[in-house]
Design an enzyme around this catalytic site. Structure first.
Site, PDB file in Angstrom:
ATOM      1  N   HIS A 119       0.833  -1.214   0.000  1.00 23.14           N
ATOM      2  CA  HIS A 119       0.000   0.000   0.000  1.00 23.14           C
ATOM      3  C   HIS A 119       0.864   1.259   0.000  1.00 23.14           C
ATOM      4  O   HIS A 119       0.537   2.258  -0.662  1.00 23.14           O
ATOM      5  CB  HIS A 119      -0.917  -0.037   1.230  1.00 23.14           C
ATOM      6  CG  HIS A 119      -1.726   1.206   1.413  1.00 23.14           C
ATOM      7  ND1 HIS A 119      -1.533   2.065   2.475  1.00 23.14           N
ATOM      8  CD2 HIS A 119      -2.714   1.764   0.668  1.00 23.14           C
ATOM      9  CE1 HIS A 119      -2.378   3.080   2.370  1.00 23.14           C
ATOM     10  NE2 HIS A 119      -3.102   2.915   1.303  1.00 23.14           N
TER      11      HIS A 119
ATOM     12  N   GLU B 196       1.994   1.906  -3.433  1.00 24.15           N
ATOM     13  CA  GLU B 196       0.886   2.457  -4.228  1.00 24.15           C
ATOM     14  C   GLU B 196       0.856   3.982  -4.098  1.00 24.15           C
ATOM     15  O   GLU B 196       0.686   4.696  -5.080  1.00 24.15           O
ATOM     16  CB  GLU B 196      -0.438   1.851  -3.751  1.00 24.15           C
ATOM     17  CG  GLU B 196      -1.666   2.443  -4.450  1.00 24.15           C
ATOM     18  CD  GLU B 196      -2.855   2.515  -3.499  1.00 24.15           C
ATOM     19  OE1 GLU B 196      -3.214   1.481  -2.913  1.00 24.15           O
ATOM     20  OE2 GLU B 196      -3.392   3.626  -3.332  1.00 24.15           O
TER      21      GLU B 196
END
Length: 478
Positions: free
Chosen positions: A88, A91
């Site tokens: 994450h 990302e």
């Protein structure tokens, strides 16, 4: 095909509200007389570039727009030990600079061209997408191809963005008792498999994420052979393939080996999680059972039988749980069930209920009454099975919902992207309605008996603290 947008977000949403759990029966004004006849195959074209990247095209010429998605077969369950939150975190960092773009320029270009874009991470995948006019598709493809291997991070990027994801964890999880309960339940449901680690990460490990970890993860997983491009909208397969060869086809990267993750041991004991938090206003009871996914862990058709079971048990206001707990006995304000078979590895089957305020003397008593009734409904189903009429109505609602969902090109792109990154084939994704149609009452009962076993479950209770009773003698003059 039923897929969670993001497993952690879906479970959180189910813990907080039933808007998802109400499912097809509540959302559809009617079911077609023969929904299966509507479920014709979607015209999907698939190609593979020389560098190994898969290209999937879903033509839809109703409007001059496209959804452009790049899916990477890597999620939080692929993170190295002690580095939770890394997928994450990356990302977020993917919106920094490349060799061609300055800081923030990616988002600025998409916006200036009238597009919308975002990204998301789950246990099994990370995806980036843009919704744009079809004549902007070449530009979007060049931007995504550029950052696939061209990201230029600096060590000083880490500290500031790390605070952003820690703040995100605080807002999404730590400030939400229902989300905290769900996090603890997943940690108890999966004893060895990395699905026991939250997608956003454990805070202590997030605070230690560093530049080297991010770069190593990026170089290992962001490569053409580990990526799938899905384009849905006003395009043809040939046109997209030509554009892909000019953009993504020029990207080079290492081959990525098969995913290797710890297996989950056979469950032997029921588990229980009780979270007491002074911020709780609505107590709730939730239970998760370890269940097969579409890909692994069960017999052929078992995951689809569990889909139908979830619809019968808790898929809306006509479901067994809702009728018993909300309508008939008025013990709960909400009651639902769902099956999540969309994982790369094992999935989960869940039930949920929120007690009516004042239905018993204490919050614990209210939850106990709700849990007892949920158990009673499940026990009756395991003993007597389901009727042919229940199965037929459930299948009709589910297939109708799937057919209507095709109206959105974004939904179509997500269904195929998520299915392919969790190990399914296009034929398997396309044939979900056929497999649902093949589910029988006997298959539903067999799946229920196989999965709804205490030793496969984690039961979670969310409660406020017990009120402190004031000492009425204190201060009383004798």
């Amino acid at each position: 095909m039923r897929f969670a947008k993001n497993k952690a977000v879906k479970n959180l949403a189910l813990a907080v509200t039933l808007s998802i759990g109400l499912s097809a029966g509540a959302m559809m004004p009617f079911a077609p007389a023969n929904a299966s006849e509507m479920a014709a195959k979607i015209p999907v074209q698939s190609y593979q570039l020389k560098n190994g990247m898969q290209i999937v095209v879903i033509p839809d010429h109703r409007a001059p727009i496209v959804t452009h998605m790049v899916w990477y077969k890597v999620g939080s369950a692929d993170e190295p030990g002690g580095r939770s939150g890394l997928a994450h975190f990356l990302e977020h960092l993917m919106f920094k600079r490349t060799g061609k773009l300055k800081d923030g320029e990616f988002s600025k270009i998409v916006s200036e061209n009238g597009g919308q874009h975002n990204a998301f991470t789950s246990y099994d995948m990370t995806a980036y997408y843009q919704d744009v006019a079809v004549d902007r598709l070449p530009l979007m493809m060049s931007l995504e191809a550029d950052r696939m291997t061209g990201l230029k991070l600096k060590p000083e990027d880490i500290a500031s963005e790390r605070q952003v994801i820690i703040e995100e964890r605080r807002m999404r999880t730590e400030n939400n008792p229902a989300s905290l309960l769900n996090e603890q339940m997943m940690a108890s449901l999966f004893l060895a498999h990395p699905y026991h680690i939250p997608v956003i990460g454990w805070k202590d490990e997030m605070e230690a994420l560093d530049y080297k970890s991010v770069i190593d993860f990026y170089k290992a997983h962001y490569t053409p052979s580990n990526a799938i491009l899905v384009v849905a909208g006003d395009v043809t397969g040939d046109a997209v393939l030509k554009l892909a060869e000019k953009t993504y086809g020029k990207v080079r990267g290492p081959e990525v080996g098969p995913r290797v993750r710890p297996g989950e041991p056979t469950p032997v004991a029921a588990r229980r999680v009780i979270l007491v938090d002074e911020r709780v206003r609505q107590p709730l009871m939730q239970r998760l059972y370890l269940a097969p996914s579409y890909r692994v862990g069960g017999t052929p058709g078992e995951a689809e039988a569990l889909d139908v079971l979830g619809e019968i048990l808790g898929g809306g206001s006509t479901s067994r749980l809702y009728r018993r707990l909300v309508v008939d006995k008025k013990l709960a304000t909400e009651a639902a069930a769902w099956n999540d078979a969309s994982a790369y590895d094992l999935g989960s089957f869940g039930v949920y209920a929120a007690p009516v305020p004042g239905s018993a003397a204490t919050d614990r008593d209210r939850l106990q009454k709700v849990e007892t009734e949920v158990d009673s409904v499940i026990r009756e189903l395991l003993t007597h099975g389901v009727t042919a009429d229940e199965v037929a109505r459930a299948k009709s609602r589910m297939i109708a919902a799937e057919v209507y969902s095709r109206d959105s090109i974004t939904t179509l792109a997500r269904v195929f992207g998520q299915g392919l990154t969790t190990g399914l084939t296009i034929d398997q994704i396309q044939s979900w309605t056929d497999r649902i149609n093949a589910v029988t009452p006997e298959a539903v009962q067999a799946a229920a008996r196989s999965i709804l076993q205490d030793q496969r479950s984690v039961t979670g209770l969310l409660l406020p603290p017990v009120p402190v009773v004031a000492n009425t003698m204190a201060g009383v003059k004798q």
